[in-house]
Scaffold this motif. Structure first.
Motif, PDB file in Angstrom:
ATOM      1  N   GLU A   9       0.940  -1.488   0.183  1.00  0.00           N
ATOM      2  CA  GLU A   9       0.190   0.196  -0.061  1.00  0.00           C
ATOM      3  C   GLU A   9       1.046   1.426  -0.244  1.00  0.00           C
ATOM      4  N   LEU A  10       1.790   0.866   0.666  1.00  0.00           N
ATOM      5  CA  LEU A  10       2.620   2.530   0.758  1.00  0.00           C
ATOM      6  C   LEU A  10       3.260   2.566  -0.498  1.00  0.00           C
ATOM      7  N   ASP A  11       4.018   1.502  -1.024  1.00  0.00           N
ATOM      8  CA  ASP A  11       4.526   1.796  -2.470  1.00  0.00           C
ATOM      9  C   ASP A  11       3.008   2.421  -3.636  1.00  0.00           C
TER      10      ASP A  11
ATOM     11  N   SER B 198      12.400   1.992  -4.203  1.00  0.00           N
ATOM     12  CA  SER B 198      12.175   2.351  -3.139  1.00  0.00           C
ATOM     13  C   SER B 198      12.357   1.695  -2.012  1.00  0.00           C
ATOM     14  N   GLU B 199      12.011   2.777  -1.229  1.00  0.00           N
ATOM     15  CA  GLU B 199      11.921   1.857   0.276  1.00  0.00           C
ATOM     16  C   GLU B 199      11.319   1.230   0.844  1.00  0.00           C
ATOM     17  N   ALA B 200      10.122   1.036   0.131  1.00  0.00           N
ATOM     18  CA  ALA B 200       8.750   0.490  -0.260  1.00  0.00           C
ATOM     19  C   ALA B 200       8.515  -0.889  -0.460  1.00  0.00           C
ATOM     20  N   GLU B 201       9.354  -1.090  -1.913  1.00  0.00           N
ATOM     21  CA  GLU B 201       9.686  -1.106  -3.192  1.00  0.00           C
ATOM     22  C   GLU B 201      10.817  -2.468  -2.289  1.00  0.00           C
ATOM     23  N   ASP B 202      11.754  -2.237  -1.726  1.00  0.00           N
ATOM     24  CA  ASP B 202      13.459  -2.770  -0.900  1.00  0.00           C
ATOM     25  C   ASP B 202      12.656  -3.788   0.287  1.00  0.00           C
ATOM     26  N   VAL B 203      11.904  -2.791   0.948  1.00  0.00           N
ATOM     27  CA  VAL B 203      11.235  -4.116   1.899  1.00  0.00           C
ATOM     28  C   VAL B 203      10.587  -5.381   1.455  1.00  0.00           C
ATOM     29  N   LEU B 204       9.621  -4.990   0.211  1.00  0.00           N
ATOM     30  CA  LEU B 204       8.834  -5.988  -0.797  1.00  0.00           C
ATOM     31  C   LEU B 204       9.956  -7.045  -1.039  1.00  0.00           C
ATOM     32  N   ILE B 205      10.761  -6.815  -1.568  1.00  0.00           N
ATOM     33  CA  ILE B 205      12.011  -7.434  -2.255  1.00  0.00           C
ATOM     34  C   ILE B 205      12.345  -8.358  -1.354  1.00  0.00           C
ATOM     35  N   LYS B 206      12.812  -8.408  -0.392  1.00  0.00           N
ATOM     36  CA  LYS B 206      13.261  -9.567   1.173  1.00  0.00           C
ATOM     37  C   LYS B 206      12.175 -10.068   1.528  1.00  0.00           C
TER      38      LYS B 206
ATOM     39  N   LEU C 217       1.655 -11.408  -3.834  1.00  0.00           N
ATOM     40  CA  LEU C 217       2.472 -11.890  -5.479  1.00  0.00           C
ATOM     41  C   LEU C 217       2.103 -11.370  -6.249  1.00  0.00           C
ATOM     42  N   VAL C 218       1.246 -12.138  -7.095  1.00  0.00           N
ATOM     43  CA  VAL C 218      -0.116 -11.827  -8.755  1.00  0.00           C
ATOM     44  C   VAL C 218      -0.234 -10.684  -8.968  1.00  0.00           C
ATOM     45  N   THR C 219       0.245  -9.783  -7.811  1.00  0.00           N
ATOM     46  CA  THR C 219      -0.625  -8.489  -7.563  1.00  0.00           C
ATOM     47  C   THR C 219       0.710  -7.459  -8.303  1.00  0.00           C
ATOM     48  N   VAL C 220       1.952  -7.796  -7.467  1.00  0.00           N
ATOM     49  CA  VAL C 220       3.422  -7.543  -7.906  1.00  0.00           C
ATOM     50  C   VAL C 220       3.527  -7.406  -8.940  1.00  0.00           C
ATOM     51  N   LEU C 221       2.699  -9.149 -10.135  1.00  0.00           N
ATOM     52  CA  LEU C 221       3.878  -9.114 -10.996  1.00  0.00           C
ATOM     53  C   LEU C 221       2.580  -7.762 -12.304  1.00  0.00           C
ATOM     54  N   GLU C 222       1.006  -8.124 -11.305  1.00  0.00           N
ATOM     55  CA  GLU C 222       0.465  -6.545 -12.688  1.00  0.00           C
ATOM     56  C   GLU C 222       0.458  -5.333 -12.061  1.00  0.00           C
ATOM     57  N   CYS C 223       1.109  -5.006 -10.898  1.00  0.00           N
ATOM     58  CA  CYS C 223       1.935  -3.002 -10.780  1.00  0.00           C
ATOM     59  C   CYS C 223       2.904  -3.086 -11.538  1.00  0.00           C
ATOM     60  N   LYS C 224       3.885  -3.806 -11.667  1.00  0.00           N
ATOM     61  CA  LYS C 224       5.288  -4.087 -12.073  1.00  0.00           C
ATOM     62  C   LYS C 224       5.541  -3.671 -12.808  1.00  0.00           C
ATOM     63  N   SER C 225       6.571  -3.608 -13.755  1.00  0.00           N
ATOM     64  CA  SER C 225       6.655  -3.434 -14.986  1.00  0.00           C
ATOM     65  C   SER C 225       9.219  -3.867 -14.427  1.00  0.00           C
ATOM     66  N   VAL C 226       9.102  -5.200 -15.225  1.00  0.00           N
ATOM     67  CA  VAL C 226      10.359  -5.734 -14.638  1.00  0.00           C
ATOM     68  C   VAL C 226      11.955  -4.445 -14.928  1.00  0.00           C
ATOM     69  N   ASP C 227      11.287  -3.956 -15.225  1.00  0.00           N
ATOM     70  CA  ASP C 227      12.469  -3.122 -16.869  1.00  0.00           C
ATOM     71  C   ASP C 227      12.566  -1.561 -15.063  1.00  0.00           C
ATOM     72  N   ASP C 228      11.054  -1.546 -15.071  1.00  0.00           N
ATOM     73  CA  ASP C 228      11.407  -0.704 -13.485  1.00  0.00           C
ATOM     74  C   ASP C 228      12.146  -1.071 -12.157  1.00  0.00           C
ATOM     75  N   CYS C 229      11.478  -2.320 -11.527  1.00  0.00           N
ATOM     76  CA  CYS C 229      11.620  -3.218 -10.733  1.00  0.00           C
ATOM     77  C   CYS C 229      12.453  -4.228 -10.831  1.00  0.00           C
TER      78      CYS C 229
ATOM     79  N   ALA D 206       8.667 -12.349  -7.197  1.00  0.00           N
ATOM     80  CA  ALA D 206       8.126 -12.250  -6.885  1.00  0.00           C
ATOM     81  C   ALA D 206       7.528 -13.799  -8.387  1.00  0.00           C
ATOM     82  N   ALA D 207       8.704 -13.752  -9.421  1.00  0.00           N
ATOM     83  CA  ALA D 207       8.655 -15.224 -10.068  1.00  0.00           C
ATOM     84  C   ALA D 207       8.697 -15.885  -9.341  1.00  0.00           C
ATOM     85  N   THR D 208      10.108 -16.054  -8.801  1.00  0.00           N
ATOM     86  CA  THR D 208      10.415 -16.968  -8.468  1.00  0.00           C
ATOM     87  C   THR D 208       9.633 -17.922  -7.415  1.00  0.00           C
ATOM     88  N   THR D 209       8.914 -17.013  -6.455  1.00  0.00           N
ATOM     89  CA  THR D 209       8.239 -17.722  -5.034  1.00  0.00           C
ATOM     90  C   THR D 209       7.274 -18.170  -6.235  1.00  0.00           C
TER      91      THR D 209
END
Length: 875
Positions: free
Chosen positions: A583-585, A607-615, A643-655, A662-665
């Protein structure tokens, strides 16, 4: 014999649907281990502060509730009364005549002893006179006498304050009388020499040198019978001229006074020797300090003073002239010079001051170390030794504030690479752990608890810096750092600063296998981490490091995966964090798009929020390796949705890292086939999201998408989706990638497609047979699992073969020769490899590749009657 196509066989094989005999469960699990993958990620970045402070700019402590980093420090900051030497056992009255000191090398170095006053009244009179005439003011010269009107209020006197001049003259006359009555000379010539020297001594009392030397003589303690308990030694008659302080102080046995067996006499001998050393070695340096106004010369004089004090065993608390020396050093603190203050701090610390003076000198050291430009002079002056000694010896609760600034100075030093290595070599890590153990013993209801929290911030910040060096890490592991840090973390759960620094230490150390194993064995760490995550959920710098630590713990340790999962509320905590930072992201992205016309710069990723999600996603991927934990996570619909929402909202070029994680998980979770699987419920939607990733220019993203399709293509709906979207053409094209991992995943998808009779023709459509044969030739001897997968695909494809030539076309002979060669153990296995690696290759060659390849070769040979002989080429 064709393998059975029984439905139960298909259901029993969890990765690819293979038209081969059923495998054992252990074989399935072993194969799956090569498919499920843990994730690694970068350690969270901690920027270096621009300024050296007790507490950084991000501290949770309000300024009014924390000790200051900037303060004024003057001579008045020290307590002169505390500078008195430690009182020892008073000596008994002397019932014998004092024995003169005689040098073994110089018979003329006789020393005159003053005659003691006749009664107590005279002693009191002497003390009163000293107070009236030699009271030092803050404006006056420290080493010169200054008359003070008797009407003024008198300060409390130290036992080391100077004697008044007329008593000095009288003392000199008494010395002459004592010399005549007590001196055991054997000839008149020696008596005459001493008388002449004493005459020069009387004359010198009228001059500056004599005045300077005798004002600094200490007051003597008196026994009940009126005799002096420590008969003071007069300055040697032939030493009135300023000696060469660079010369070595004689320490030969002949220099010491003869000992008759009495402890009292031994003590007198020591005092006499100390008195002589003081006048000859120390006083000239003190005079230089009093009169010199050049900083460089003052620093040089301080260096000489420290060396002289060390040579005369005058460092510490039992030095008789300690108060006189300290008062002069305190006065020099007012000189605004860091190099000089460094010299002063070193001497004052070596004098073992305590109370207010210990606080003052620790603040002085802190002030010096706060300036990064002073690191070089600190390296050369060994201030670190003195500060470590304070930590080692001083009382924790009595001197908590002094230890705070001492520890703060050491923390600043640890920011310098040279000083940091010096700390490690001196065992600082072990010492700091011992100090932490003392702090951990103080409970929350104790009055010192809060103040010790300030000290713990400095200590843990220093340990964080030490954790960068291998020897320090070894010291920490060997001395039980994990346990003590966990105790501190538990006790200071409400102190965000302490928690953050401890978590930073764990973040660094958990990247190393030995410490990570020790932390994984500490069962309560999981409870503490979950408690912190729930308590400080929006404290990004704290949360991201805890999540990083959990990712390290679950990367290689199956027991850690299970133990963390079994902790109450662990999965719910991860889901809550996922939702919060997602939500922060989203909110950050929304704000960016709203001001898009004004700000054309794209926000920094991650971003800071994305970095938390990555880990966080990395933790989920690592947990899913454990069979029971992975199955439970695959059934957690909220996790799969996020996890699916990440694939929906994010581009591999941006993050890139976030999307790939997310795809690996999802790939790991898709391994578990069961009715309750959330991945199975959302498989078509997941396939649509993966298609976007598959068409990207990011090769790592493409590989992850292909891997997920490899698992999902076990379902007929996904196979139909692949055919409908022409994804199979992309899979065949990937066989030319000349990359083992890419070919393995693409071949897995093609294998599952060829299970359906209606889809087998696709291999001929895009030249798939030739590309599979090329992959077998390129990677077969190096990757028997991939070779096995290729043979399985060709086996499925050729199920209804009537003619080898019509089935495999122009690649038939190449495939025939290739299979024959690869089934020859002498040719297939490289004997030049080391034993372990060769055994590994042989295991997969025998168990995976050989059975399938033999069946495929037999099928081709049995249908090769129409093969044109000219097409066969040697392998």
């Amino acid at each position: 014999m064709q393998p059975s196509k029984d439905k139960n066989t298909e259901k029993a094989e969890p990765f690819y649907r293979l038209s081969l005999p059923k495998k054992t469960s252990s074989e399935i699990i072993n194969e799956a281990r090569n498919v499920l993958r843990t994730l690694r990620t970068r350690r969270p970045f901690t920027p270096t502060g621009n300024q050296r402070k007790l507490f950084g700019s991000g501290s949770s402590r309000p300024p009014q509730n924390r000790p200051p980093s900037v303060f004024s420090l003057h001579a008045s900051s020290f307590d002169l009364a505390e500078s008195r030497p430690v009182s020892g056992v008073r000596l008994s009255p002397l019932d014998h005549k004092p024995v003169l000191v005689a040098s073994a090398k110089d018979e003329d170095s006789s020393i005159c002893l003053p005659k003691p006053p006749a009664d107590d009244a005279e002693v009191r009179k002497l003390s009163s006179a000293r107070a009236r005439f030699f009271r030092r003011t803050s404006q006056g010269s420290f080493l010169s006498a200054k008359m003070v009107p008797p009407a003024q209020n008198e300060e409390k006197l130290d036992s080391e304050e100077p004697a008044m001049m007329n008593n000095l003259c009288r003392s000199t006359n008494n010395c002459l009388a004592e010399q005549r009555s007590y001196a055991p000379f054997n000839d008149e010539s020696r008596q005459l020499i001493c008388n002449q020297r004493m005459s020069r001594l009387e004359d010198s009392l009228k001059g500056t040198a004599g005045k300077f030397l005798f004002q600094l003589r200490g007051e003597r303690s008196v026994n009940s019978d009126g005799r002096f308990a420590d008969e003071e030694q007069q300055f040697p008659c032939d030493q009135m001229k300023k000696p060469d302080t660079s010369s070595a102080w004689p320490r030969s046995p002949g220099w010491k006074k003869r000992v008759t067996g009495s402890e009292d006499e031994t003590r007198i001998n020591e005092l006499e020797e100390e008195e002589i050393f003081w006048h000859i070695k120390i006083l000239p340096i003190l005079q230089e300090l009093e009169e010199e106004d050049n900083i460089e010369n003052l620093c040089l004089a301080c260096t000489k003073l420290y060396q002289a004090l060390n040579e005369g065993n005058m460092l510490g608390k039992r030095f008789k002239r300690r108060s006189v020396l300290l008062k002069l050093l305190y006065k020099l603190v007012d000189v605004d010079s860091d190099p000089l203050c460094l010299k002063l701090a070193k001497i004052i610390l070596a004098m073992k001051v305590d109370g207010k003076n210990l606080l003052g000198v620790c603040k002085l050291a802190f002030k010096i170390c706060r300036n990064e430009k002073n690191d070089y002079i600190i390296q050369n002056d060994r201030l670190l030794d003195c500060l470590l000694e304070v930590l080692r010896t001083e009382d924790l609760q009595k001197n908590s504030e002094a230890l705070l600034y001492c520890m703060g100075a050491i923390k600043f030093m640890s920011g310098n690479a040279v000083l940091l290595n010096e700390m490690v070599n001196k065992g600082a890590a072990e010492m700091l752990l011992q100090l932490m153990k003392q702090i951990n013993k103080v409970k929350e209801n104790d009055t010192y608890f809060s103040n010790l929290g300030h000290l713990l911030v400095q200590l843990t910040a220093t340990l964080r810096n030490l954790a960068d060096l291998p020897p320090a890490r070894c010291q920490l592991v060997c001395n039980g750092a994990v346990s003590e840090l966990c105790v501190a973390l538990e006790q200071r759960m409400n102190d965000t600063d302490v928690c953050t620094y401890i978590v930073r230490i764990f973040s660094k150390l958990s990247s190393y296998s030995d410490f990570c194993a020790a932390l994984a064995d500490c069962s309560r760490c999981y409870v503490l981490f979950l408690a912190l995550l729930n308590k400080h959920q929006k404290q990004q710098d704290l949360v991201i490091r805890i999540i990083f630590i959990l990712g390290n713990l679950t990367e290689k340790n199956n027991q850690a995966r299970e133990q963390f999962f079994k902790e109450r509320g662990s999965v719910n905590t991860l889901i809550s964090l996922f939702q919060t930072y997602h939500e922060l992201d989203l909110n950050a992205q929304k704000r960016y798009h709203e001001r898009g016309r004004e700000d054309k710069n794209h926000p920094k990723h991650p971003s800071e929020a994305e970095d938390v999600l990555i880990k966080l996603i990395r933790v989920l991927a690592n947990l899913s390796i454990h069979p029971s934990v992975g199955a439970a996570l695959a059934a957690a619909h909220r996790i799969v949705e996020l996890l699916v929402t990440v694939l929906e909202c994010k581009s591999v070029d941006d993050c890139e890292e976030l999307v790939i994680n997310a795809a690996t998980t999802i790939n790991n979770l898709s391994y578990y086939k069961m009715k309750s699987s959330a991945v199975q419920d959302k498989k078509l939607h997941i396939a649509e999201m993966l298609l976007k990733l598959l068409m990207s220019n990011n090769m790592d993203g493409v590989v992850e998408a292909v891997r997920v399709f490899g698992n999902l293509s076990q379902y007929h709906e996904i196979c139909d989706f692949i055919m409908q979207k022409k994804i199979y053409k992309f899979m065949i094209a990937l066989l030319d990638a000349k990359n083992q991992d890419v070919c393995f995943s693409a071949c897995g998808v093609l294998l599952n497609l060829t299970v359906d009779k209606n889809k087998r023709a696709l291999l001929m459509e895009e030249g798939g047979i030739g590309k599979l044969v090329d992959c077998l030739q390129d990677f077969g001897p190096a990757d028997w699992q991939l070779a096995c997968l290729i043979c399985k695909t060709l086996w499925n494809y050729s199920e209804n073969i009537t003619s080898a030539a019509s089935c495999f076309g122009e690649d038939t002979n190449t495939l025939l020769v290739l299979l024959t060669s690869l089934l020859d153990e002498e040719v297939a296995l490289d004997y030049s490899l080391d034993t372990d690696l060769r055994d590994y290759h042989k295991l997969y060659w025998e168990r995976e590749f050989k059975p399938v390849a033999e069946k495929l070769l037999d099928r081709i040979q049995s249908h090769q009657s129409c093969l044109p002989a000219a097409t066969i080429t040697p392998f």
